[in-house]
Design a protein around this motif. Structure first.
Motif, PDB file in Angstrom:
ATOM      1  N   GLN A  84       0.830  -1.205   0.000  1.00 49.16           N
ATOM      2  CA  GLN A  84       0.000   0.000   0.000  1.00 49.16           C
ATOM      3  C   GLN A  84       0.866   1.259   0.000  1.00 49.16           C
ATOM      4  O   GLN A  84       0.586   2.223  -0.726  1.00 49.16           O
ATOM      5  CB  GLN A  84      -0.910  -0.018   1.225  1.00 49.16           C
ATOM      6  N   GLU A  85       1.932   1.245   0.796  1.00 48.47           N
ATOM      7  CA  GLU A  85       2.837   2.396   0.833  1.00 48.47           C
ATOM      8  C   GLU A  85       3.481   2.635  -0.530  1.00 48.47           C
ATOM      9  O   GLU A  85       3.578   3.774  -0.998  1.00 48.47           O
ATOM     10  CB  GLU A  85       3.919   2.168   1.889  1.00 48.47           C
ATOM     11  N   ILE A  86       3.910   1.556  -1.190  1.00 48.36           N
ATOM     12  CA  ILE A  86       4.522   1.681  -2.515  1.00 48.36           C
ATOM     13  C   ILE A  86       3.506   2.196  -3.532  1.00 48.36           C
ATOM     14  O   ILE A  86       3.832   3.054  -4.371  1.00 48.36           O
ATOM     15  CB  ILE A  86       5.090   0.317  -2.967  1.00 48.36           C
ATOM     16  N   VAL A  87       2.270   1.701  -3.462  1.00 51.42           N
ATOM     17  CA  VAL A  87       1.226   2.174  -4.385  1.00 51.42           C
ATOM     18  C   VAL A  87       1.026   3.678  -4.234  1.00 51.42           C
ATOM     19  O   VAL A  87       0.925   4.412  -5.223  1.00 51.42           O
ATOM     20  CB  VAL A  87      -0.103   1.414  -4.137  1.00 51.42           C
ATOM     21  N   HIS A  88       0.964   4.167  -2.996  1.00 53.96           N
ATOM     22  CA  HIS A  88       0.796   5.606  -2.761  1.00 53.96           C
ATOM     23  C   HIS A  88       1.966   6.393  -3.359  1.00 53.96           C
ATOM     24  O   HIS A  88       1.762   7.464  -3.938  1.00 53.96           O
ATOM     25  CB  HIS A  88       0.691   5.877  -1.268  1.00 53.96           C
ATOM     26  N   MET A  89       3.177   5.862  -3.239  1.00 54.15           N
ATOM     27  CA  MET A  89       4.352   6.546  -3.793  1.00 54.15           C
ATOM     28  C   MET A  89       4.300   6.568  -5.322  1.00 54.15           C
ATOM     29  O   MET A  89       4.605   7.591  -5.948  1.00 54.15           O
ATOM     30  CB  MET A  89       5.627   5.866  -3.305  1.00 54.15           C
ATOM     31  N   LEU A  90       3.913   5.461  -5.908  1.00 54.66           N
ATOM     32  CA  LEU A  90       3.825   5.398  -7.370  1.00 54.66           C
ATOM     33  C   LEU A  90       2.754   6.352  -7.891  1.00 54.66           C
ATOM     34  O   LEU A  90       2.957   7.041  -8.899  1.00 54.66           O
ATOM     35  CB  LEU A  90       3.513   3.970  -7.822  1.00 54.66           C
ATOM     36  N   GLU A  91       1.625   6.402  -7.206  1.00 52.21           N
ATOM     37  CA  GLU A  91       0.534   7.276  -7.642  1.00 52.21           C
ATOM     38  C   GLU A  91       0.870   8.752  -7.455  1.00 52.21           C
ATOM     39  O   GLU A  91       0.373   9.608  -8.197  1.00 52.21           O
ATOM     40  CB  GLU A  91      -0.741   6.928  -6.878  1.00 52.21           C
ATOM     41  N   ALA A  92       1.720   9.048  -6.481  1.00 52.58           N
ATOM     42  CA  ALA A  92       2.103  10.442  -6.235  1.00 52.58           C
ATOM     43  C   ALA A  92       3.191  10.926  -7.186  1.00 52.58           C
ATOM     44  O   ALA A  92       3.453  12.132  -7.276  1.00 52.58           O
ATOM     45  CB  ALA A  92       2.572  10.604  -4.790  1.00 52.58           C
ATOM     46  N   ASP A  93       3.828   9.989  -7.896  1.00 53.12           N
ATOM     47  CA  ASP A  93       4.918  10.331  -8.812  1.00 53.12           C
ATOM     48  C   ASP A  93       4.375  10.429 -10.238  1.00 53.12           C
ATOM     49  O   ASP A  93       3.997   9.416 -10.830  1.00 53.12           O
ATOM     50  CB  ASP A  93       6.005   9.257  -8.742  1.00 53.12           C
ATOM     51  N   PRO A  94       4.340  11.638 -10.814  1.00 49.77           N
ATOM     52  CA  PRO A  94       3.812  11.764 -12.183  1.00 49.77           C
ATOM     53  C   PRO A  94       4.671  11.061 -13.224  1.00 49.77           C
ATOM     54  O   PRO A  94       4.219  10.822 -14.339  1.00 49.77           O
ATOM     55  CB  PRO A  94       3.785  13.287 -12.413  1.00 49.77           C
ATOM     56  N   GLY A  95       5.904  10.722 -12.860  1.00 50.30           N
ATOM     57  CA  GLY A  95       6.786  10.037 -13.801  1.00 50.30           C
ATOM     58  C   GLY A  95       6.658   8.529 -13.797  1.00 50.30           C
ATOM     59  O   GLY A  95       7.383   7.850 -14.544  1.00 50.30           O
ATOM     60  N   THR A  96       5.750   7.986 -12.998  1.00 49.04           N
ATOM     61  CA  THR A  96       5.582   6.529 -12.948  1.00 49.04           C
ATOM     62  C   THR A  96       5.151   5.980 -14.302  1.00 49.04           C
ATOM     63  O   THR A  96       4.189   6.461 -14.901  1.00 49.04           O
ATOM     64  CB  THR A  96       4.548   6.145 -11.875  1.00 49.04           C
ATOM     65  N   ASP A  97       5.890   4.987 -14.775  1.00 48.15           N
ATOM     66  CA  ASP A  97       5.534   4.308 -16.027  1.00 48.15           C
ATOM     67  C   ASP A  97       4.709   3.072 -15.661  1.00 48.15           C
ATOM     68  O   ASP A  97       5.257   2.034 -15.294  1.00 48.15           O
ATOM     69  CB  ASP A  97       6.809   3.907 -16.785  1.00 48.15           C
ATOM     70  N   TRP A  98       3.386   3.208 -15.762  1.00 46.24           N
ATOM     71  CA  TRP A  98       2.507   2.129 -15.326  1.00 46.24           C
ATOM     72  C   TRP A  98       2.602   0.896 -16.217  1.00 46.24           C
ATOM     73  O   TRP A  98       2.190  -0.199 -15.799  1.00 46.24           O
ATOM     74  CB  TRP A  98       1.064   2.625 -15.244  1.00 46.24           C
ATOM     75  N   SER A  99       3.171   1.030 -17.391  1.00 45.46           N
ATOM     76  CA  SER A  99       3.342  -0.142 -18.251  1.00 45.46           C
ATOM     77  C   SER A  99       4.454  -1.055 -17.731  1.00 45.46           C
ATOM     78  O   SER A  99       4.550  -2.215 -18.131  1.00 45.46           O
ATOM     79  CB  SER A  99       3.652   0.296 -19.688  1.00 45.46           C
ATOM     80  N   LYS A 100       5.305  -0.544 -16.831  1.00 52.02           N
ATOM     81  CA  LYS A 100       6.410  -1.333 -16.275  1.00 52.02           C
ATOM     82  C   LYS A 100       6.174  -1.751 -14.824  1.00 52.02           C
ATOM     83  O   LYS A 100       6.910  -2.594 -14.300  1.00 52.02           O
ATOM     84  CB  LYS A 100       7.715  -0.537 -16.363  1.00 52.02           C
ATOM     85  N   VAL A 101       5.199  -1.168 -14.173  1.00 53.74           N
ATOM     86  CA  VAL A 101       4.966  -1.454 -12.757  1.00 53.74           C
ATOM     87  C   VAL A 101       4.694  -2.949 -12.564  1.00 53.74           C
ATOM     88  O   VAL A 101       3.922  -3.554 -13.310  1.00 53.74           O
ATOM     89  CB  VAL A 101       3.791  -0.605 -12.222  1.00 53.74           C
ATOM     90  N   ASP A 102       5.350  -3.540 -11.549  1.00 50.84           N
ATOM     91  CA  ASP A 102       5.218  -4.976 -11.291  1.00 50.84           C
ATOM     92  C   ASP A 102       5.020  -5.202  -9.790  1.00 50.84           C
ATOM     93  O   ASP A 102       5.945  -5.589  -9.073  1.00 50.84           O
ATOM     94  CB  ASP A 102       6.469  -5.705 -11.790  1.00 50.84           C
ATOM     95  N   LEU A 103       3.826  -4.951  -9.332  1.00 51.91           N
ATOM     96  CA  LEU A 103       3.526  -5.133  -7.910  1.00 51.91           C
ATOM     97  C   LEU A 103       3.467  -6.613  -7.515  1.00 51.91           C
ATOM     98  O   LEU A 103       3.691  -6.955  -6.363  1.00 51.91           O
ATOM     99  CB  LEU A 103       2.208  -4.444  -7.551  1.00 51.91           C
ATOM    100  N   GLU A 104       3.204  -7.482  -8.480  1.00 51.61           N
ATOM    101  CA  GLU A 104       3.193  -8.914  -8.177  1.00 51.61           C
ATOM    102  C   GLU A 104       4.602  -9.392  -7.830  1.00 51.61           C
ATOM    103  O   GLU A 104       4.775 -10.253  -6.944  1.00 51.61           O
ATOM    104  CB  GLU A 104       2.646  -9.709  -9.354  1.00 51.61           C
ATOM    105  N   ALA A 105       5.619  -8.846  -8.495  1.00 53.82           N
ATOM    106  CA  ALA A 105       6.995  -9.197  -8.147  1.00 53.82           C
ATOM    107  C   ALA A 105       7.298  -8.793  -6.711  1.00 53.82           C
ATOM    108  O   ALA A 105       7.945  -9.535  -5.963  1.00 53.82           O
ATOM    109  CB  ALA A 105       7.968  -8.519  -9.108  1.00 53.82           C
ATOM    110  N   LEU A 106       6.837  -7.613  -6.322  1.00 55.41           N
ATOM    111  CA  LEU A 106       7.034  -7.172  -4.943  1.00 55.41           C
ATOM    112  C   LEU A 106       6.296  -8.095  -3.979  1.00 55.41           C
ATOM    113  O   LEU A 106       6.825  -8.461  -2.916  1.00 55.41           O
ATOM    114  CB  LEU A 106       6.562  -5.728  -4.776  1.00 55.41           C
ATOM    115  N   ARG A 107       5.074  -8.489  -4.311  1.00 54.09           N
ATOM    116  CA  ARG A 107       4.319  -9.388  -3.436  1.00 54.09           C
ATOM    117  C   ARG A 107       5.064 -10.709  -3.241  1.00 54.09           C
ATOM    118  O   ARG A 107       5.161 -11.220  -2.121  1.00 54.09           O
ATOM    119  CB  ARG A 107       2.928  -9.653  -4.014  1.00 54.09           C
ATOM    120  N   GLN A 108       5.602 -11.280  -4.320  1.00 51.52           N
ATOM    121  CA  GLN A 108       6.336 -12.533  -4.209  1.00 51.52           C
ATOM    122  C   GLN A 108       7.597 -12.366  -3.359  1.00 51.52           C
ATOM    123  O   GLN A 108       7.973 -13.251  -2.580  1.00 51.52           O
ATOM    124  CB  GLN A 108       6.694 -13.061  -5.606  1.00 51.52           C
ATOM    125  N   HIS A 109       8.257 -11.220  -3.489  1.00 55.26           N
ATOM    126  CA  HIS A 109       9.446 -10.951  -2.683  1.00 55.26           C
ATOM    127  C   HIS A 109       9.074 -10.847  -1.200  1.00 55.26           C
ATOM    128  O   HIS A 109       9.808 -11.348  -0.331  1.00 55.26           O
ATOM    129  CB  HIS A 109      10.112  -9.652  -3.149  1.00 55.26           C
TER     130      HIS A 109
END
Length: 209
Positions: A74-99
């Motif tokens: 949730q904290e990472i999602v908030h950071m990504l959403e607050a960053d206008p430079g986030t490239d959502w085509s590359k975001v991989d939250l499932e990789a973070l979940r597995q880690h």
């Protein structure tokens, strides 16, 4: 006799008028002390709603996410959403979940056997199934990242059912430090975990864990 009857009639009228005036000027009768509060049908029906609205407006919302891995994501999602430079085509939250699952397996389920060696510790870290996979991913990665930190020498060697982690130093203070930290203290050392999680969520790593 007629005059006497007239006087008596006039007197009766005056008495009645005086009694009426006294009654009109007296305050309204109060209910008995033990009668309880007078009913307030309309206001009592509306007061609870006003009370609930006030409570809702002033209540403090809970901040705990309910589960630690969920909160980290949730904290990472908030950071990504607050960053206008986030490239959502590359975001991989499932990789973070597995880690984070790997971190949970390593922290709570891996068995470790430390042995004091010259300059530090040698630790056999073993497990099976999902825990073994977590050990094989995380321990060598930690050793590669932390080699040289505080003058430490860190090395991971594969075992049939886990990894052998050796951490040594030449400084006597750091030797005591290493031995005092033990396995999980060593794994938690350094400040690379949070940036690593953010980079992983951004899809900046080729690997999944």
């Amino acid at each position: 006799m007629a005059s006497i009857r007239s006087l008596m009639a006039i007197g009766g009228v005056l008495v009645a008028a005086g009694a009426f005036a006294a009654w009109a000027q007296s305050p309204p009768a109060q209910p008995p002390m033990d009668a309880g509060p007078m009913p307030m049908h309309r206001h009592e029906g509306m007061m609870p709603m006003a009370g609930h609205a006030g409570a809702a407006g002033s209540a403090t919302l809970p901040t705990a996410p309910g589960q630690d891995a969920f909160g980290a994501i949730q904290e990472i999602v908030h950071m990504l959403e607050a960053d206008p430079g986030t490239d959502w085509s590359k975001v991989d939250l499932e990789a973070l979940r597995q880690h984070l699952i790997d971190m949970n397996e390593l922290t709570l389920k891996a068995a470790e056997t430390p042995k004091v060696v010259d300059g530090g510790l040698e630790i056999a870290v073993i497990g099976e199934g999902r825990t073994l996979a977590a050990i094989q991913r995380m321990v060598p990665a930690w050793a590669a990242t932390m080699n040289g930190h505080k003058g430490w020498t860190t090395k991971a060697t594969a075992l049939p059912n886990g990894e052998s982690l050796t951490v040594t130093a030449t400084d006597p203070g750091e030797i005591r430090h290493i031995r005092g930290l033990g396995f999980i203290g060593l794994m938690a050392s350094g400040s690379h975990h949070q940036p690593h999680h953010l980079a992983m969520a951004r899809g900046e790593f080729g690997h999944k864990h």
